[in-house]
Design a protein around this motif. Sequence first.
Motif, mmCIF file in Angstrom:
data_model
loop_
_atom_site.group_PDB
_atom_site.id
_atom_site.type_symbol
_atom_site.label_atom_id
_atom_site.label_comp_id
_atom_site.label_asym_id
_atom_site.label_seq_id
_atom_site.Cartn_x
_atom_site.Cartn_y
_atom_site.Cartn_z
ATOM 1 N N ARG A 1 33.751 50.329 26.952
ATOM 2 C CA ARG A 1 32.978 49.214 27.505
ATOM 3 C C ARG A 1 32.257 48.400 26.431
ATOM 4 O O ARG A 1 32.049 47.199 26.590
ATOM 5 C CB ARG A 1 31.949 49.730 28.517
ATOM 6 C CG ARG A 1 32.548 50.298 29.786
ATOM 7 C CD ARG A 1 31.419 50.709 30.743
ATOM 8 N NE ARG A 1 31.893 51.489 31.864
ATOM 9 C CZ ARG A 1 32.369 50.981 33.001
ATOM 10 N NH1 ARG A 1 32.428 49.679 33.157
ATOM 11 N NH2 ARG A 1 32.766 51.764 33.977
ATOM 12 N N THR B 1 40.769 48.014 23.107
ATOM 13 C CA THR B 1 39.600 47.236 23.532
ATOM 14 C C THR B 1 39.136 47.664 24.922
ATOM 15 O O THR B 1 37.944 47.884 25.150
ATOM 16 C CB THR B 1 39.952 45.732 23.566
ATOM 17 O OG1 THR B 1 40.499 45.364 22.312
ATOM 18 C CG2 THR B 1 38.715 44.884 23.853
ATOM 19 N N THR B 2 40.078 47.780 25.858
ATOM 20 C CA THR B 2 39.666 47.961 27.249
ATOM 21 C C THR B 2 39.252 49.392 27.576
ATOM 22 O O THR B 2 38.682 49.624 28.635
ATOM 23 C CB THR B 2 40.801 47.548 28.216
ATOM 24 O OG1 THR B 2 41.973 48.306 27.905
ATOM 25 C CG2 THR B 2 41.122 46.072 28.097
ATOM 26 N N GLU C 1 34.825 46.121 24.721
ATOM 27 C CA GLU C 1 35.208 45.091 25.678
ATOM 28 C C GLU C 1 34.132 43.992 25.720
ATOM 29 O O GLU C 1 34.430 42.798 25.632
ATOM 30 C CB GLU C 1 35.294 45.791 27.034
ATOM 31 C CG GLU C 1 36.055 45.108 28.094
ATOM 32 C CD GLU C 1 36.266 46.076 29.264
ATOM 33 O OE1 GLU C 1 37.370 46.600 29.378
ATOM 34 O OE2 GLU C 1 35.333 46.299 30.057
ATOM 35 N N GLU D 1 34.350 43.764 33.847
ATOM 36 C CA GLU D 1 35.221 44.569 32.970
ATOM 37 C C GLU D 1 36.658 44.135 33.141
ATOM 38 O O GLU D 1 36.978 43.305 33.993
ATOM 39 C CB GLU D 1 35.053 46.051 33.270
ATOM 40 C CG GLU D 1 35.431 46.428 34.688
ATOM 41 C CD GLU D 1 35.352 47.932 34.937
ATOM 42 O OE1 GLU D 1 35.075 48.697 34.015
ATOM 43 O OE2 GLU D 1 35.598 48.328 36.091
ATOM 44 N N GLU E 1 43.980 52.775 31.321
ATOM 45 C CA GLU E 1 43.342 52.363 30.062
ATOM 46 C C GLU E 1 42.833 53.577 29.287
ATOM 47 O O GLU E 1 42.380 53.450 28.155
ATOM 48 C CB GLU E 1 42.214 51.349 30.305
ATOM 49 C CG GLU E 1 41.150 51.738 31.304
ATOM 50 C CD GLU E 1 41.593 51.436 32.746
ATOM 51 O OE1 GLU E 1 42.813 51.424 33.016
ATOM 52 O OE2 GLU E 1 40.718 51.235 33.595
ATOM 53 N N SER F 1 45.109 45.671 23.250
ATOM 54 C CA SER F 1 44.639 45.623 24.647
ATOM 55 C C SER F 1 44.097 46.984 25.063
ATOM 56 O O SER F 1 43.046 47.090 25.692
ATOM 57 C CB SER F 1 45.789 45.251 25.581
ATOM 58 O OG SER F 1 46.268 43.967 25.292
#
Length: 363
Positions: free
Chosen positions: A97, A93-94, A100, A258, A68, A90
């Motif tokens: 933190r 965002t990830t 997310e 997470e 990530e 994806s």
Amino acid sequence: MKIGVLGAGQLGRMMAISGYPLNHQFGFSGNSNDEPSALLGHMFALEDNADNIESLVAFADVITYESENTDVEIVRKINKDIPVYPGEKSLFTTQHRGREKALFDQLNIPCAPYQIVNTLEELQQAVSKIGPPAILKTTTEGYDGKGQFLMRSEDQIKEAFDSMNGVESILEGFVNFKRELSLIAVRGIDNDHKYYPLVENTHHDGILRLTIAPAQNIDPEVQKTAEHYMQTLLDEMDHVGVLTIELFETNDGLVVNEMAPRVHNSGHWSIEGADTSQFENHIRAITGMPLGDTSPTHTVSAMVNIIGKIGPTNIALNMANAHLHLYDKTERDNRKLGHINITANSLTELENSIQQLSDFLPN
Ligand code: AMP
């Protein structure tokens, strides 16, 4: 198809091992020819030539990644020529933190209370709202518990702040959990979804040591709730490939910790423990193939990580129900060098097998 992987570690290695029987070819970008994937495909080593990402893209029909922490700008650029899965949303965002958790909030997915912190004053203000106890984490690039400070009292505010070395961080309320679980799912280009069962994870010093799959004594409603959170996230991010969410099981239900836009250490059991492994399903998803069945092959399975030292692997090789996976890495403290999967027809058989492998587990 020709699959290009950004990264060349053990995850890429296991993707390739599962992808060759499907007639795919692999290329990797990494820092050196010594990395775990290097002999499993064409290696575009970055140390030789900074343009090697372009060579990887020229080689590949589709690109995926192992981490990530992959640079979003690079993914954006590649995506102009060929597809990158999972997509930019994806990844963006990830890898942070705060982003997310904002998405969890937006989708009504329970997570710990949190606040982004840039200054000592902001940390003081966050602590007055959230904790202690609370955990201060760097917003980006943390893994295996690195970049985290557990704050037990307000006296530790300054110490916690200093430990972040001036990088943006996030204060999270401490979750009183009973167990740590994770859910792995895969979504295809055609929007098909498949879910693996919830698994139970045991960590030591922030590093995953043992996964039990499926997690025992899970109410079907809890599995359903986790799948609902997962489906909401997969659809919102238009995710293609494997997505992992890590959860806390508490007396008041599930709390999401997470997520990772990739195959995950807590899914390694699926190589022998499920009809289709997480690696094969990720490859199927990103190449537009039908997704494979995710049902467990045995009553219960386990994954024992090999950390720091290779250890007495002949013990596993002499067990009928154990399967050794080494990553071709040199020994170093806290390094993930391999894992052993165990399949069993009863919990008692599993417990006995784990006992036989106690040399690989802490305490
Ligand atoms: P993470 O990097 O967020 O996965 O955190 C590493 C480990 O720290 C987790 O596996 C948990 O054991 C613990 N941890 C992280 N966040 C929290 C929290 N908010 N409350 C309690 N424990 C946590």
